[in-house]
Design an enzyme around this catalytic site. Sequence first.
Site, short mmCIF file in Angstrom:
data_model
loop_
_atom_site.label_atom_id
_atom_site.label_comp_id
_atom_site.label_asym_id
_atom_site.label_seq_id
_atom_site.Cartn_x
_atom_site.Cartn_y
_atom_site.Cartn_z
N THR A 13 28.00 117.09 51.80
CA THR A 13 27.97 117.30 53.25
C THR A 13 29.26 116.88 53.94
O THR A 13 29.69 117.52 54.91
CB THR A 13 26.80 116.48 53.85
OG1 THR A 13 25.61 116.87 53.19
CG2 THR A 13 26.64 116.72 55.34
N THR A 165 21.57 102.32 44.81
CA THR A 165 20.53 103.35 44.75
C THR A 165 20.48 104.01 46.12
O THR A 165 20.62 103.33 47.14
CB THR A 165 19.14 102.70 44.52
OG1 THR A 165 19.19 101.96 43.31
CG2 THR A 165 18.04 103.72 44.42
N1 ASP Z 1 22.79 117.46 49.28
C1 ASP Z 1 24.01 116.79 49.63
C2 ASP Z 1 24.68 116.34 48.34
O1 ASP Z 1 24.27 115.36 47.75
C3 ASP Z 1 23.76 115.65 50.54
C4 ASP Z 1 25.00 114.88 50.90
O2 ASP Z 1 26.11 115.38 50.82
O3 ASP Z 1 24.89 113.72 51.29
O4 ASP Z 1 25.62 116.96 47.91
#
Ligand code: ASP
Length: 342
Positions: A13, A165
């Site tokens: 993200t 975690t």
């Molecule tokens: N689904 C995303 C990922 O882990 C969530 C994030 O970027 O925090 O790539």
Amino acid sequence: MKPNILLIYTGGTIGMVKDFETGALRAFNFNNLLKRIPELQLLDCNIDTVSFEEPIDSSNMNPTEWVHIAEIVETHYETFDGFVVLHGSDTMSYTASALSFMLENLSKPVVFTGSQLPIGDLRTDAKENLITSIQLASLQNNNLAVIQEVSLYFEYKLYRANRTTKINAEHFQAFASLNYPDLAESGVHLKINDSYLHRPNLNKSLIVHKRMNTNVVIIKLFPGISEVVLRSVMETPNLKGMIIETFGSGNCSTEVWFLNLLKKAISNGIHVVNVTQCAGGSVMMGHYETSSQLKNIGVISGKDLTTESALAKLMFLLGEKTSCKVFKIKYETNICGEMIQN
Ligand code: ASP
């Protein structure tokens, strides 16, 4: 001299921007990072970026990509003073834990970070996470890096990576390190908790381990788990290691079929590791009757390892072709700050 920091963008993200016309999130070209975030130019370091050719959601991360990240660090190890890995938060603790085993004798900072909201979002947590991670990676004392290990920075806290975690899918404070204190905290000042930092032997050079064995499985025990389910998992062809997430301080059913299956797996050369399914605390085999039998049949104690670290350590030690004889001893010994010493 200003420290040289390499930003490694793997995806997630943090590197997405909202297209204001369509409202959709898309990855942006990280090579234009400095233009997009002018604040970065105010930092007291030189920043370079390298990006995965195709940035990925961290749900698609796997040991091949872990090796890719390790190789980027290896290639640029001499020319850069610190590394910041931008990574999706979902599996960040797995990747960062794995890297802590793969980068033996690391003496420079490798800081993992990401965000819950994209960097272009008005309320984003990405800027603070990114900027402070770069600052932490730049910290030096007598020309030596202050942080000399793989760490994870998120929402004002720097953690030892292999102790973390992901605990929340929504809050900005998405990570926790329940069995090890924070390495640093960001407030008005950056407060470094020196006594908790890992100190490597600086006479040894970096060794990058690239063989992770994926013939492993994690089983979370639950009341009512059946023999047929457990048996079918244990009969997986070529299975080499198994992590059992047990109850409380390492307890499990005392039913005969359960123990017999475990005994059989161990006699077939499968390494069985006991970690707790509690978020914090340690396995203490032998403390209760419901864990004594595990100890007696040769189950390995995962002590206070997180499941993420337990998995990474299992893949790592199997990949190193550790002999059956010493596997248990090696697994139960702290390698890079991932578990309690005793
Ligand atoms: N689904 C995303 C990922 O882990 C969530 C994030 O970027 O925090 O790539």
